[in-house]
Each structure stands twice: as structure tokens, then as C-alpha cells.
Design a protein around this motif. Sequence first.
Motif, short mmCIF file in Angstrom:
data_model
loop_
_atom_site.label_atom_id
_atom_site.label_comp_id
_atom_site.label_asym_id
_atom_site.label_seq_id
_atom_site.Cartn_x
_atom_site.Cartn_y
_atom_site.Cartn_z
N MET A 7 0.83 -1.20 0.00
CA MET A 7 0.00 0.00 0.00
C MET A 7 0.87 1.26 0.00
SD MET A 7 -3.17 -1.09 2.49
CE MET A 7 -3.98 0.47 2.32
N THR A 8 1.98 1.23 0.72
CA THR A 8 2.87 2.39 0.68
C THR A 8 3.53 2.53 -0.68
OG1 THR A 8 4.71 1.11 1.63
CG2 THR A 8 3.32 2.36 3.16
N ASP A 9 3.66 1.42 -1.42
CA ASP A 9 4.18 1.50 -2.79
C ASP A 9 3.26 2.35 -3.67
OD1 ASP A 9 6.38 -0.05 -2.23
OD2 ASP A 9 5.53 -1.91 -3.02
N VAL A 10 1.96 2.34 -3.36
CA VAL A 10 1.02 3.17 -4.11
C VAL A 10 1.41 4.64 -4.00
CG1 VAL A 10 -1.37 3.95 -4.30
CG2 VAL A 10 -0.88 1.53 -3.85
N LEU A 11 1.77 5.09 -2.80
CA LEU A 11 2.13 6.49 -2.59
C LEU A 11 3.38 6.86 -3.38
CD1 LEU A 11 1.52 6.73 1.26
CD2 LEU A 11 -0.09 7.19 -0.61
N ASP A 12 4.28 5.90 -3.56
CA ASP A 12 5.51 6.17 -4.32
C ASP A 12 5.26 6.34 -5.81
OD1 ASP A 12 7.15 6.15 -2.10
OD2 ASP A 12 7.58 4.01 -2.23
N LEU A 13 4.06 6.02 -6.28
CA LEU A 13 3.75 6.18 -7.70
C LEU A 13 3.54 7.64 -8.08
CD1 LEU A 13 1.19 3.25 -8.23
CD2 LEU A 13 3.64 3.25 -8.77
N TYR A 14 3.31 8.49 -7.09
CA TYR A 14 2.98 9.89 -7.39
C TYR A 14 4.24 10.73 -7.56
CZ TYR A 14 -1.83 8.77 -6.41
OH TYR A 14 -3.10 8.22 -6.47
N SER A 15 4.16 11.66 -8.48
CA SER A 15 5.28 12.54 -8.78
C SER A 15 4.74 13.81 -9.41
CB SER A 15 6.26 11.86 -9.75
OG SER A 15 5.64 11.67 -11.02
N GLU A 16 5.64 14.73 -9.77
CA GLU A 16 5.21 15.95 -10.45
C GLU A 16 4.51 15.63 -11.77
OE1 GLU A 16 8.43 18.68 -10.93
OE2 GLU A 16 9.10 18.45 -8.87
N ALA A 17 4.94 14.54 -12.40
CA ALA A 17 4.35 14.17 -13.68
C ALA A 17 3.09 13.33 -13.53
CB ALA A 17 5.38 13.40 -14.51
N HIS A 18 2.89 12.71 -12.37
CA HIS A 18 1.73 11.83 -12.16
C HIS A 18 1.05 12.24 -10.86
CE1 HIS A 18 4.57 9.42 -14.67
NE2 HIS A 18 3.46 9.23 -15.36
N THR A 19 0.10 13.16 -10.96
CA THR A 19 -0.58 13.68 -9.79
C THR A 19 -1.92 13.02 -9.53
OG1 THR A 19 -1.56 15.46 -11.13
CG2 THR A 19 0.54 15.93 -10.04
N LEU A 20 -2.53 12.41 -10.56
CA LEU A 20 -3.79 11.71 -10.42
C LEU A 20 -3.67 10.35 -11.09
CD1 LEU A 20 -6.38 14.54 -11.23
CD2 LEU A 20 -5.93 13.52 -8.98
N LEU A 21 -4.11 9.30 -10.39
CA LEU A 21 -4.04 7.94 -10.93
C LEU A 21 -5.37 7.24 -10.72
CD1 LEU A 21 -0.59 6.84 -9.42
CD2 LEU A 21 -1.01 7.55 -11.78
N THR A 22 -5.76 6.43 -11.67
CA THR A 22 -6.94 5.58 -11.51
C THR A 22 -6.51 4.27 -10.86
OG1 THR A 22 -6.67 4.52 -13.66
CG2 THR A 22 -7.98 6.56 -13.59
N ALA A 23 -7.47 3.49 -10.41
CA ALA A 23 -7.16 2.18 -9.86
C ALA A 23 -6.51 1.30 -10.93
CB ALA A 23 -8.41 1.52 -9.31
N GLU A 24 -6.93 1.48 -12.17
CA GLU A 24 -6.32 0.72 -13.26
C GLU A 24 -4.84 1.08 -13.42
OE1 GLU A 24 -9.17 2.27 -13.41
OE2 GLU A 24 -10.68 0.73 -13.92
N ASP A 25 -4.53 2.37 -13.29
CA ASP A 25 -3.13 2.79 -13.35
C ASP A 25 -2.32 2.13 -12.25
OD1 ASP A 25 -3.63 4.58 -15.46
OD2 ASP A 25 -4.11 6.22 -14.07
N ILE A 26 -2.89 2.11 -11.05
CA ILE A 26 -2.20 1.51 -9.90
C ILE A 26 -1.98 0.03 -10.13
CG2 ILE A 26 -2.44 0.97 -7.44
CD1 ILE A 26 -4.02 3.63 -7.19
N ALA A 27 -3.01 -0.65 -10.63
CA ALA A 27 -2.90 -2.09 -10.90
C ALA A 27 -1.79 -2.38 -11.89
CB ALA A 27 -4.24 -2.62 -11.42
N GLU A 28 -1.74 -1.58 -12.96
CA GLU A 28 -0.74 -1.81 -14.01
C GLU A 28 0.67 -1.55 -13.49
OE1 GLU A 28 0.46 -0.08 -18.44
OE2 GLU A 28 -1.43 0.52 -17.48
N ARG A 29 0.85 -0.47 -12.75
CA ARG A 29 2.20 -0.08 -12.33
C ARG A 29 2.73 -0.93 -11.19
NH1 ARG A 29 2.04 6.51 -13.14
NH2 ARG A 29 0.98 6.40 -15.15
N LEU A 30 1.85 -1.47 -10.36
CA LEU A 30 2.30 -2.34 -9.27
C LEU A 30 2.18 -3.82 -9.62
CD1 LEU A 30 0.91 -0.62 -6.04
CD2 LEU A 30 3.16 -0.39 -7.10
N ASN A 31 1.65 -4.09 -10.82
CA ASN A 31 1.47 -5.47 -11.26
C ASN A 31 0.61 -6.26 -10.28
OD1 ASN A 31 1.79 -7.62 -13.06
ND2 ASN A 31 3.61 -8.39 -12.00
N VAL A 32 -0.54 -5.66 -9.93
CA VAL A 32 -1.51 -6.34 -9.07
C VAL A 32 -2.85 -6.36 -9.82
CG1 VAL A 32 -0.36 -5.66 -6.94
CG2 VAL A 32 -2.17 -4.19 -7.88
#
Length: 252
Positions: A7-32
Motif C-alpha cells: 500500500m505504501t508502494d502506491v504512494l511512491d507512484l505519485y510525482s510531479e508528472a503523475h498527480t492523479l491515478l486511476t485504480a487501473e493505473d495503480i494495478a498496471e504499475r504495481l502489477n496487481v
Amino acid sequence: MSKFSRMTDVLDLYSEAHTLLTAEDIAERLNVSRPTAFRYARELSRTGFLANYSGRYGLGARIITLDYRIRESDPVLKTARDIMKALTAETGCDAILCRMYNEEIINVHHEKGYHDSGVTFGRGRPLPLFHGSASKVMLACLPPARLKKIFDKHRDDPELRELATDWPSFKAYFARIRQQGHYVSDQEVDKGTVGIAAPIAVPGIGAVAVISLTLSVERRALINTEGLAAIVALRANEVAQKLHHLADDEAH
């Protein structure tokens, strides 16, 4: 890996370039799976770490409250802050406090000096791992086993290979910095900026942070950098001694 870590890995997905993410984005980037990503997003939203904007998630207000609390409760920051203010008044340079989290070296406090030093890595932004006075001093203070793990993981990194191409040379490079007790960088992080750093090494604990002075290359021509390095080391040791006494007081 625990659910909390994921779950803390989710927070690490955010950056200046990625300020809003969908659940689909999270699933793809964390491979869940998508249900797992929705569950993480829902729980993080419930606890205030994320904010839900009609199915798109941004960082939440809980992070801001934690930032306030760490600024008011972190003993290293609280102890260093006044000494850093005195350091900027004494030298006219910017003073920056950096700490290491896993393999990230982060600017956690910045006291502005009288002159613009050209620093772009503000509070909360990780510094390059192998460039700059603060990063190099922090790495120099690591136990050899931990430094070896960093070398093995990043041995093909071009920035590491600028320093050394094998472990003995890498180890020797940082041993020299550790022995010297400080490091002076010349435009390694920001163009036109010089950094002078020394560790806050608490007796019995080791280096808990680094204080770095930054100044422009134009000012360097007018200033004795070795003299500044001695001042930084003196102030860093002052912080270390106060932290040592604080730990003793709390132990008793």
C-alpha cells in the motif's frame, strides 16, 4: 511483501508528472489485480492518504498533517534547525539538512542564506545518489556491508561508474571522504552551485544526517572553502553532541 508495504508502494507512484491515478493505473504499475488496486485505493482514501476525485486518486491531506508533525517532533530536525540558522547568519550561505531513507537522500530542511545559491532540490525532493556533497558524505558514513549492497545494485549506473568501476575502488573513494570528514562538490547537482557537507555523527549511533552549505561558483572565488568546511563540520558536530545528550537524558 506485506500488505502495508504494497500500500505504501502506491504512494511512491505519485510525482510531479503523475498527480492523479486511476485504480487501473495503480494495478498496471504495481502489477496487481484491479480488485486489489481498488482495495488499496479505497483503504488509503479512508485513512486520508489519498483523495478520490471521481475515480481518480491524488495524494491526500493526511500527508500534509504528517509533514507538519515531523517538522515539530523529529529530534534531528528540531535540534539542527537553530544551529543551521546560526550557520547561515555566520556564512551567508544556504544550509541544507539531508537524511537517508532506504536508498534516497532527501533534503528535509533548507535555511536560506543572504545570496542565491542556485539550489533547485528543495525540501522533500531526493538528491542524486552518487552526485553532490550531501549524498557523497552520507554514503561515506555507511557501514561497508551496506555500501557494498548499493554498489552491487547500481554497478552499471553511469553515475556510479564515474566514481569507480569496481568495488575496491568504490570503497576506497568513499573511505577517503570519510577520513577527510567533509566533501566539497563543484556543480555536481545544480549548475553554478558548490556544496560543502559534513556528517552529523552521533556517538554510539553513527551518521544520522548531513549538513550541507551551498553557494554560487562566483562566491567560491571569494571564499576559503576549506575554512567553510571546518565551520560546517563544527556545527554538524554541535548538533550531534546535542542529540547525544538528548538521548542520554531520555534514557535516564
